[in-house]
Design an enzyme around this catalytic site. Sequence first.
Site, PDB file in Angstrom:
ATOM      1  N   HIS A  53      -9.806   1.804  -0.023  1.00  0.00           N
ATOM      2  CA  HIS A  53      -8.352   1.656  -0.054  1.00  0.00           C
ATOM      3  C   HIS A  53      -7.925   1.044  -1.381  1.00  0.00           C
ATOM      4  O   HIS A  53      -8.185  -0.132  -1.643  1.00  0.00           O
ATOM      5  CB  HIS A  53      -7.921   0.777   1.122  1.00  0.00           C
ATOM      6  CG  HIS A  53      -6.456   0.752   1.370  1.00  0.00           C
ATOM      7  ND1 HIS A  53      -5.540   1.344   0.537  1.00  0.00           N
ATOM      8  CD2 HIS A  53      -5.723   0.186   2.373  1.00  0.00           C
ATOM      9  CE1 HIS A  53      -4.327   1.155   1.013  1.00  0.00           C
ATOM     10  NE2 HIS A  53      -4.414   0.469   2.118  1.00  0.00           N
ATOM     11  N   HIS A  57      -2.722   8.186   5.970  1.00  0.00           N
ATOM     12  CA  HIS A  57      -2.971   6.862   5.390  1.00  0.00           C
ATOM     13  C   HIS A  57      -4.321   6.345   5.866  1.00  0.00           C
ATOM     14  O   HIS A  57      -5.135   5.892   5.066  1.00  0.00           O
ATOM     15  CB  HIS A  57      -1.842   5.920   5.787  1.00  0.00           C
ATOM     16  CG  HIS A  57      -1.917   4.578   5.127  1.00  0.00           C
ATOM     17  ND1 HIS A  57      -1.924   4.425   3.761  1.00  0.00           N
ATOM     18  CD2 HIS A  57      -1.985   3.313   5.647  1.00  0.00           C
ATOM     19  CE1 HIS A  57      -1.980   3.143   3.458  1.00  0.00           C
ATOM     20  NE2 HIS A  57      -2.040   2.450   4.580  1.00  0.00           N
ATOM     21  N   LYS A  92      -9.725   7.955   2.588  1.00  0.00           N
ATOM     22  CA  LYS A  92     -10.184   6.587   2.334  1.00  0.00           C
ATOM     23  C   LYS A  92     -11.600   6.366   2.844  1.00  0.00           C
ATOM     24  O   LYS A  92     -12.242   5.380   2.489  1.00  0.00           O
ATOM     25  CB  LYS A  92      -9.221   5.570   2.946  1.00  0.00           C
ATOM     26  CG  LYS A  92      -7.876   5.487   2.247  1.00  0.00           C
ATOM     27  CD  LYS A  92      -6.988   4.410   2.866  1.00  0.00           C
ATOM     28  CE  LYS A  92      -5.630   4.357   2.197  1.00  0.00           C
ATOM     29  NZ  LYS A  92      -4.806   5.562   2.460  1.00  0.00           N
ATOM     30  N   PHE A 123       1.887  -3.415   3.919  1.00  0.00           N
ATOM     31  CA  PHE A 123       2.323  -4.713   4.419  1.00  0.00           C
ATOM     32  C   PHE A 123       3.800  -4.925   4.072  1.00  0.00           C
ATOM     33  O   PHE A 123       4.254  -4.567   2.980  1.00  0.00           O
ATOM     34  CB  PHE A 123       1.500  -5.835   3.787  1.00  0.00           C
ATOM     35  CG  PHE A 123       0.122  -6.013   4.376  1.00  0.00           C
ATOM     36  CD1 PHE A 123      -0.351  -5.213   5.391  1.00  0.00           C
ATOM     37  CD2 PHE A 123      -0.722  -7.011   3.897  1.00  0.00           C
ATOM     38  CE1 PHE A 123      -1.625  -5.390   5.925  1.00  0.00           C
ATOM     39  CE2 PHE A 123      -1.996  -7.203   4.413  1.00  0.00           C
ATOM     40  CZ  PHE A 123      -2.444  -6.386   5.427  1.00  0.00           C
ATOM     41  N   CYS A 178       0.799  -1.221   0.000  1.00  0.00           N
ATOM     42  CA  CYS A 178       0.000   0.000   0.000  1.00  0.00           C
ATOM     43  C   CYS A 178       0.834   1.275   0.000  1.00  0.00           C
ATOM     44  O   CYS A 178       0.284   2.372  -0.090  1.00  0.00           O
ATOM     45  CB  CYS A 178      -0.958  -0.004   1.184  1.00  0.00           C
ATOM     46  SG  CYS A 178      -2.002  -1.478   1.234  1.00  0.00           S
ATOM     47  N   GLU A 189      -0.596   4.958  13.157  1.00  0.00           N
ATOM     48  CA  GLU A 189      -0.199   6.139  12.391  1.00  0.00           C
ATOM     49  C   GLU A 189      -0.190   7.374  13.279  1.00  0.00           C
ATOM     50  O   GLU A 189       0.705   8.220  13.164  1.00  0.00           O
ATOM     51  CB  GLU A 189      -1.129   6.352  11.202  1.00  0.00           C
ATOM     52  CG  GLU A 189      -0.694   7.529  10.338  1.00  0.00           C
ATOM     53  CD  GLU A 189      -1.559   7.745   9.101  1.00  0.00           C
ATOM     54  OE1 GLU A 189      -1.148   8.551   8.236  1.00  0.00           O
ATOM     55  OE2 GLU A 189      -2.629   7.112   9.009  1.00  0.00           O
TER      56      GLU A 189
END
Length: 411
Positions: free
Chosen positions: A339, A302, A334, A399, A162, A313
């Site tokens: 996403h 994010h 988002k 990830f 991502c 975050e």
Amino acid sequence: MTKKIVITGIGASSPLGGNVADTWKALNAGESGARTLPHEWVEKYELPVKFAAEAKVRPTEVMERVETKRLDPVAQFAVIASREAWEDAGSPEVEPERLGVDYATGIGGLWSLLDAWDVLREKGPRRVLPMTVPMLMPNAAAAAVSMRFEARAFARTVASACASSTESLVNAYEHLQAGLADVIIAGGSESAVHPITMASFASMQALSKRNDSPETASRPYSVDRDGFVMGEGAASLVLETEEHAKARGAKIYAELAGGGVTADSYHITANDPEGRGASRAVALALAAAGASPDDVTHINAHATSTPVGDIAEYAALKVAFGDRVDGIPVSATKGATGHLLGGTGALEAIFTVLAIQSRQAPPTINLSEQDPEIPLTISGRPIDLGSGEQLAISNSFGFGGHNAVAAFRSV
């Protein structure tokens, strides 16, 4: 000598619209791109999550059939977004050897791979299409964009989950600084709303299960958030040195002032809870921009809407900005787009650029009650950023512990 890198063209195909203008309008209107999936495979495989944020305009609506037949959807979206960005930049005249492509995806040609597997099992090897490998390979999007615009300086692919397309922007910044090209098309694409990914993300408890209300399922920072919403689409930005842009009389949206890329080296799916890698990426981006944390006027977070991820975050931003972070206007887009995995950073970079250009940060929708552990300045309505110089960052984390942050300055 550090060169000034500017954005001269933007393009997108997103869950909110088939171009930038429609997407930006819907975002600021508080619309959601999440919808119940109409596909028969949802019931066939008894998927526990029955919705996603698919691209609002299908590639087949805007591309010729001869184009779509040889491209996986991930590459189709990349070409569509890049075509808009290139036209928006004024279709710059540049030598092919001085035009580069930095393009990203998190997963690549998933549909081509798994459709071919189904054909092999059901009909045998002779029925597998000869273009299967060129369609499924992760670099197919970058290659398609390169061939569409005759970009021969390079066509590079980032696959950092991502964080992918934000990393592609940072790479483009560095490649322009190094003089490897005069103009670069950068961005990212993803088309992975597929039963296998939906099942897998649901199995790891990462997806929201609000099947009764898809449009309110992505809820960044809300106390009742329960996971992210799968998104789809692509976004592209045309980048060049300020000198090159001014020489051809191009309009300039904003400056890509710097970027930072780091790794957590912590866990394959979880963020470092102390935010060390992510905060270092912020620091690197600001250092490249010649700026300090006090200069930042806006953050596009994010903010995936997962219970753990949003808090991680915030911890990283707290390290990077201290107590000041709670007063910086933040957008968690988002909530509206879902996403887009490898495409999300480029789309949110466009949102960040338009925010500092218009001096208005887009809203964060579906915030029913803000998590008291994340006391950021966020709003369900657009936020006025003021008339002064703007410096904004856009965060992407993926990830594998990938962290990428891009910094943008108003012009």
